[in-house]
Design an enzyme around this catalytic site. Sequence first.
Site, PDB file in Angstrom:
ATOM      1  N   ASP A 177      37.923 -66.172  46.749  1.00 61.32           N
ATOM      2  CA  ASP A 177      36.932 -66.976  46.037  1.00 61.32           C
ATOM      3  C   ASP A 177      37.511 -68.326  45.611  1.00 61.32           C
ATOM      4  OD1 ASP A 177      34.359 -67.399  45.002  1.00 61.32           O
ATOM      5  OD2 ASP A 177      34.279 -65.420  44.064  1.00 61.32           O
ATOM      6  N   GLU A 210      34.523 -70.391  49.675  1.00 63.00           N
ATOM      7  CA  GLU A 210      34.611 -71.640  48.909  1.00 63.00           C
ATOM      8  C   GLU A 210      33.244 -72.295  48.766  1.00 63.00           C
ATOM      9  OE1 GLU A 210      35.088 -75.371  50.968  1.00 63.00           O
ATOM     10  OE2 GLU A 210      33.389 -74.081  51.269  1.00 63.00           O
ATOM     11  N   TRP A 211      32.182 -71.516  49.069  1.00 60.55           N
ATOM     12  CA  TRP A 211      30.792 -71.889  48.787  1.00 60.55           C
ATOM     13  C   TRP A 211      30.279 -73.064  49.613  1.00 60.55           C
ATOM     14  CZ3 TRP A 211      32.975 -72.662  43.319  1.00 60.55           C
ATOM     15  CH2 TRP A 211      33.447 -71.448  42.809  1.00 60.55           C
ATOM     16  N   GLY A 212      30.974 -73.383  50.691  1.00 58.84           N
ATOM     17  CA  GLY A 212      30.544 -74.490  51.531  1.00 58.84           C
ATOM     18  C   GLY A 212      30.805 -75.860  50.946  1.00 58.84           C
ATOM     19  N   TRP A 213      31.669 -75.935  49.948  1.00 54.84           N
ATOM     20  CA  TRP A 213      31.901 -77.196  49.236  1.00 54.84           C
ATOM     21  C   TRP A 213      32.406 -78.307  50.152  1.00 54.84           C
ATOM     22  CZ3 TRP A 213      34.503 -76.729  43.741  1.00 54.84           C
ATOM     23  CH2 TRP A 213      33.548 -76.238  42.839  1.00 54.84           C
ATOM     24  N   GLU A 214      33.374 -77.988  50.995  1.00 59.05           N
ATOM     25  CA  GLU A 214      33.975 -79.018  51.843  1.00 59.05           C
ATOM     26  C   GLU A 214      33.792 -78.678  53.321  1.00 59.05           C
ATOM     27  OE1 GLU A 214      37.836 -80.559  50.719  1.00 59.05           O
ATOM     28  OE2 GLU A 214      37.557 -79.913  48.639  1.00 59.05           O
ATOM     29  N   ASP A 232      26.221 -68.627  45.822  1.00 60.48           N
ATOM     30  CA  ASP A 232      25.887 -67.206  45.789  1.00 60.48           C
ATOM     31  C   ASP A 232      24.399 -66.953  46.005  1.00 60.48           C
ATOM     32  OD1 ASP A 232      28.511 -66.791  45.234  1.00 60.48           O
ATOM     33  OD2 ASP A 232      28.217 -66.054  43.189  1.00 60.48           O
TER      34      ASP A 232
END
Length: 411
Positions: A177, A210-214, A232
């Site tokens: 995470d 990593e939630w698609g951040w980069e 999420d």
Amino acid sequence: MATHYSIIGGMIIVVLLMIIGSEGGRLLEKKNRTSAEAEHYNVRRYLAENGLGQTPPMGWNSWNHFGCDINENVVRETADAMVSTGLAALGYQYINLDDCWAELNRDSEGNMVPNAAAFPSGIKALADYVHSKGLKLGVYSDAGNQTCSKRMPGSLGHEEQDAKTFASWGVDYLKYDNCENLGISVKERYPPMGKALLSSGRPIFFSMCEWGWEDPQIWAKSIGNSWRTTGDIEDNWNSMTSIADSNDKWASYAGPGGWNDPDMLEVGNGGMTTEEYRSHFSIWALAKAPLLVGCDIRAMDDTTHELISNAEVIAVNQDKLGVQGKKVKSTNDLEVWAGPLSDNKVAVILWNRSSSRATVTASWSDIGLQQGTTVDARDLWEHSTQSLVSGEISAEIDSHACKMYVLTPRS
């Protein structure tokens, strides 16, 4: 000559353009390439070196239903249920712990320690039990100094040590995470764990969260086996559809060894209708998403079991060609999603996202079939077949429901 599919050709060209650094380039139209040729076309893929994830992973994760209220008895009983319900035989193999399985503090040697109250037997004993059922065990950590719950330490700065610990316990899967990350770029924090897992002496599926951040789909293929493309999921229609759309735009980056991850399944948790859950499972299957059940399978009802145990839908997800299906048509919330399968087949979903019953139609031009092609259309939820279908496939569909087909061209 086998029937030509523009979907296959288009997706392969996207991958090729990515590799040569022309992400913004115009897709060159490729003519006269059969789907068999496309399947074997020599396109270099930057994949993790562990050889895992040749098809999307299938299993169960504790978070969506249990959150931090997890213990070894629940995990053992879930492993038992995975076998007794027949899910294991369908390919569901990972039993994955999410957050909160460890003590907040490391031991005197800096090792992570299982929570004494919740996991008194330890993780190795739990892994041994899960393995005895023919299943695999996953655990959770974080590329920060604590996990998202702040109840256990993260692995930032302890990557090699933790990877060796996980391997010594017999862990098969790591969800990693992105909380408490000290503002450090994910591109600096995730590669060390990927490298550590590869050096651990045990093949461990690396699920990057990593939630698609980069935009991990662009750079993560050499590091992990899957990467979250969004935040999420929540157990409601708006969240599920929004995530489906966000994940869809990255379809061309997925393939064997590395998958886009739109988050775990909510089927069976109670926040959506049966037809909404059917749509959820169908779209995740077509999108080659990891199929990680998020409900309590020990107590699931017959409807939930019927949805997540549809072998024909699962077969679309696990198809060896490994091309993520995508949205190819959308008009007034009436959508067509499609993608190529092995043996010149095409998977199609007709999805009614509107508020009333409506007819949804996919023409052959929408889904990459030549106009004169005749197919047999297998309805994956009705388990029935329409023979000699040509030109288009159409159905009247209730609000928020879908129809899912596999089209097999007649030779």
